[in-house]
Design a protein around this motif. Structure first.
Motif, PDB file in Angstrom:
ATOM      1  N   GLY A 149      83.565  50.851   6.685  1.00  0.00           N
ATOM      2  CA  GLY A 149      83.945  51.929   7.575  1.00  0.00           C
ATOM      3  C   GLY A 149      82.716  52.786   7.806  1.00  0.00           C
ATOM      4  O   GLY A 149      81.989  53.085   6.863  1.00  0.00           O
ATOM      5  N   ILE A 150      82.463  53.130   9.062  1.00  0.00           N
ATOM      6  CA  ILE A 150      81.312  53.961   9.387  1.00  0.00           C
ATOM      7  C   ILE A 150      81.826  55.281   9.933  1.00  0.00           C
ATOM      8  O   ILE A 150      82.551  55.316  10.929  1.00  0.00           O
ATOM      9  CB  ILE A 150      80.410  53.273  10.434  1.00  0.00           C
ATOM     10  CG1 ILE A 150      79.831  51.973   9.854  1.00  0.00           C
ATOM     11  CG2 ILE A 150      79.292  54.216  10.888  1.00  0.00           C
ATOM     12  CD1 ILE A 150      79.160  51.086  10.892  1.00  0.00           C
ATOM     13  N   GLY A 162      87.199  48.289  19.130  1.00  0.00           N
ATOM     14  CA  GLY A 162      87.738  48.386  17.772  1.00  0.00           C
ATOM     15  C   GLY A 162      87.004  47.604  16.702  1.00  0.00           C
ATOM     16  O   GLY A 162      87.463  47.539  15.570  1.00  0.00           O
ATOM     17  N   MET A 163      85.873  47.015  17.014  1.00  0.00           N
ATOM     18  CA  MET A 163      85.211  46.136  16.061  1.00  0.00           C
ATOM     19  C   MET A 163      84.118  46.815  15.239  1.00  0.00           C
ATOM     20  O   MET A 163      83.535  46.183  14.351  1.00  0.00           O
ATOM     21  CB  MET A 163      84.608  44.922  16.793  1.00  0.00           C
ATOM     22  CG  MET A 163      85.633  44.011  17.438  1.00  0.00           C
ATOM     23  SD  MET A 163      86.806  43.317  16.249  1.00  0.00           S
ATOM     24  CE  MET A 163      85.726  42.167  15.391  1.00  0.00           C
ATOM     25  N   ALA A 164      83.819  48.072  15.512  1.00  0.00           N
ATOM     26  CA  ALA A 164      82.754  48.740  14.753  1.00  0.00           C
ATOM     27  C   ALA A 164      83.090  48.758  13.271  1.00  0.00           C
ATOM     28  O   ALA A 164      84.257  48.824  12.895  1.00  0.00           O
ATOM     29  CB  ALA A 164      82.552  50.155  15.269  1.00  0.00           C
ATOM     30  N   GLY A 165      82.086  48.695  12.443  1.00  0.00           N
ATOM     31  CA  GLY A 165      82.293  48.760  10.997  1.00  0.00           C
ATOM     32  C   GLY A 165      82.573  47.418  10.351  1.00  0.00           C
ATOM     33  O   GLY A 165      82.840  47.353   9.159  1.00  0.00           O
ATOM     34  N   GLU A 166      82.497  46.328  11.112  1.00  0.00           N
ATOM     35  CA  GLU A 166      82.720  44.994  10.517  1.00  0.00           C
ATOM     36  C   GLU A 166      81.454  44.550   9.775  1.00  0.00           C
ATOM     37  O   GLU A 166      80.808  43.548  10.096  1.00  0.00           O
ATOM     38  CB  GLU A 166      83.119  43.974  11.592  1.00  0.00           C
ATOM     39  CG  GLU A 166      84.520  44.172  12.142  1.00  0.00           C
ATOM     40  CD  GLU A 166      85.627  43.865  11.123  1.00  0.00           C
ATOM     41  OE1 GLU A 166      85.343  43.211  10.104  1.00  0.00           O
ATOM     42  OE2 GLU A 166      86.767  44.301  11.352  1.00  0.00           O
ATOM     43  N   CYS A 182      85.499  34.124   9.499  1.00  0.00           N
ATOM     44  CA  CYS A 182      85.488  34.551  10.901  1.00  0.00           C
ATOM     45  C   CYS A 182      85.078  33.423  11.839  1.00  0.00           C
ATOM     46  O   CYS A 182      85.129  33.573  13.052  1.00  0.00           O
ATOM     47  CB  CYS A 182      84.551  35.742  11.080  1.00  0.00           C
ATOM     48  SG  CYS A 182      82.809  35.309  10.941  1.00  0.00           S
ATOM     49  N   GLY A 183      84.601  32.298  11.272  1.00  0.00           N
ATOM     50  CA  GLY A 183      84.182  31.192  12.117  1.00  0.00           C
ATOM     51  C   GLY A 183      82.658  31.051  12.199  1.00  0.00           C
ATOM     52  O   GLY A 183      82.152  30.013  12.602  1.00  0.00           O
ATOM     53  N   LYS A 184      81.923  32.112  11.812  1.00  0.00           N
ATOM     54  CA  LYS A 184      80.456  32.038  11.797  1.00  0.00           C
ATOM     55  C   LYS A 184      80.004  31.479  10.435  1.00  0.00           C
ATOM     56  O   LYS A 184      80.801  31.195   9.566  1.00  0.00           O
ATOM     57  CB  LYS A 184      79.828  33.432  11.974  1.00  0.00           C
ATOM     58  CG  LYS A 184      80.175  34.121  13.281  1.00  0.00           C
ATOM     59  CD  LYS A 184      79.161  35.250  13.566  1.00  0.00           C
ATOM     60  CE  LYS A 184      79.122  36.341  12.495  1.00  0.00           C
ATOM     61  NZ  LYS A 184      77.811  36.777  12.106  1.00  0.00           N
ATOM     62  N   THR A 185      78.682  31.384  10.268  1.00  0.00           N
ATOM     63  CA  THR A 185      78.141  31.042   8.959  1.00  0.00           C
ATOM     64  C   THR A 185      77.141  32.117   8.533  1.00  0.00           C
ATOM     65  O   THR A 185      76.576  32.813   9.372  1.00  0.00           O
ATOM     66  CB  THR A 185      77.397  29.682   8.970  1.00  0.00           C
ATOM     67  OG1 THR A 185      76.329  29.763   9.932  1.00  0.00           O
ATOM     68  CG2 THR A 185      78.320  28.533   9.331  1.00  0.00           C
ATOM     69  N   GLY A 186      76.966  32.238   7.219  1.00  0.00           N
ATOM     70  CA  GLY A 186      75.934  33.115   6.668  1.00  0.00           C
ATOM     71  C   GLY A 186      76.222  34.603   6.745  1.00  0.00           C
ATOM     72  O   GLY A 186      75.326  35.430   6.581  1.00  0.00           O
ATOM     73  N   CYS A 187      77.490  34.981   6.967  1.00  0.00           N
ATOM     74  CA  CYS A 187      77.844  36.409   7.001  1.00  0.00           C
ATOM     75  C   CYS A 187      77.635  37.062   5.636  1.00  0.00           C
ATOM     76  O   CYS A 187      77.702  36.389   4.601  1.00  0.00           O
ATOM     77  CB  CYS A 187      79.314  36.580   7.376  1.00  0.00           C
ATOM     78  SG  CYS A 187      79.713  36.073   9.037  1.00  0.00           S
TER      79      CYS A 187
END
Ligand code: ZN
Length: 325
Positions: A149-150, A162-166, A182-187
């Motif tokens: 949360g920012i 609504g995606m800020a703070g991810e 989330c479907g990506k890699t290396g998060c």
């Protein structure tokens, strides 16, 4: 003359297995808190009715009139449209295109304000927890995932949709990273969540058979992030290596965020934060390598203090600041 009555607030924190509820006074003091199970049957359609009934029953039990309450502040997982309190998709609950705010207002007869669960936890920490009055605050929750949360100037940043703070989905390993939910890699989540930390420890465990961690794994048939921090504190060199790697990714991500946001408090919460100094000390060391000198001077690290109460307290803060005129 009668004193103007100070309203109370209702905080609701919806999770995949339980719903946490609380009555709080005007200053965010919890007067009553309790939990009910999350009924996910029929795509979660009974949940709002269960919340309304739980609140009505508790008011009756405590002999408090509905008029005492200014409204309900609720945290929910998933993708939420803040203005309307509409949930596009909450995977853990089963909601799709669910008008949460409208439904809960109809069923409780009280005004409702909704935000993302990680955001209300950050607001709770700002108001009554480790935030200690800070208005510019970065909250990072290290649990089974990595949430965030920012808060700048006392307000949660939502961004355009609504995606800020991810924070958990900042790319930490650009090439050949592990797959993320989330479907990506290396998060960041793949290397700094409780599961990510254990995954890193498992990578080279068999080539480090002298490590405490190898023996713990042989005995328990599993490792926890806690085992890893405890072994690092006991100066186990393989565990120290793992902690250094994890805190490098985390410190780098937080320093980059801090260079952009210049927070006064950086609050670390979630199950992994129970490691305390064993986490904070190496984390600060990494952070200091990548933060600008004035950013570093301006910011303090703190471990979250509210635990599971952060969400309901943040919900009350939303009501107090957004619904009470
Ligand atoms: Zn991700």
């Amino acid at each position: 003359m009668m004193m103007k009555e100070e309203k109370w607030f209702i905080g609701v924190d919806l999770g995949g297995t339980t719903i946490k509820l609380a009555f709080l006074d005007f200053y965010g003091e919890i007067k009553k808190k309790w939990e009910i199970p999350t009924d996910k049957s029929e795509a979660g359609r009974h949940i709002t009715m269960h919340i309304a009934r739980a609140i009505d029953d508790k008011m009756e039990e405590m002999e408090i009139a509905k008029e005492k309450f200014a409204g309900i502040g609720m945290g929910a997982p998933g993708f939420i449209e803040m203005e309307t309190g509409f949930i596009y998709h909450a995977v853990n609950i089963g909601w799709r295109n669910f008008p949460l705010k409208d439904k809960l207002e109809v069923e409780t007869g009280l005004p409702v304000i909704i935000d993302n669960d990680a955001n209300i936890a950050a607001l709770g920490e700002m108001w009554r927890g480790a935030g200690d009055g800070a208005r510019d605050l970065l909250c990072v929750t290290l649990g089974t995932g990595v949430g965030g949360g920012i808060i700048t100037n006392g307000t949660i940043i939502h961004g355009t949709n609504g995606m800020a703070g991810e924070i958990g989905h900042i790319t930490s390993v650009p090439e050949a990273g592990a797959s993320c939910n989330c479907g990506k890699t290396g998060c960041l989540e793949t290397v700094a969540s409780a599961t990510g930390i254990v995954r890193i420890a498992m990578e080279n465990l068999t080539s480090n058979q002298e490590s405490i961690l190898y023996h713990t794994y042989m005995e328990q048939n599993q490792l926890t992030s806690r085992d890893i921090f405890e072994a690092a504190e006991a100066k186990d060199s393989y565990a120290e290596e793992v902690v250094e790697k994890v805190t490098f990714y985390l410190g780098l991500a937080i320093a980059n965020l801090a260079n952009a946001l210049n927070p006064s408090k950086i609050v670390i919460g979630g199950g992994v934060s129970k490691a305390g100094e064993a986490l904070l000390k190496p984390l600060k060391h990494q952070f200091e390598k990548y933060a600008l000198p004035r950013v570093k001077e301006g910011s303090d690290f703190a471990i979250a203090t509210l635990g599971n109460d952060a969400g309901v307290i943040g919900g009350a803060w939303l009501v107090k600041t957004k619904l009470v005129k």
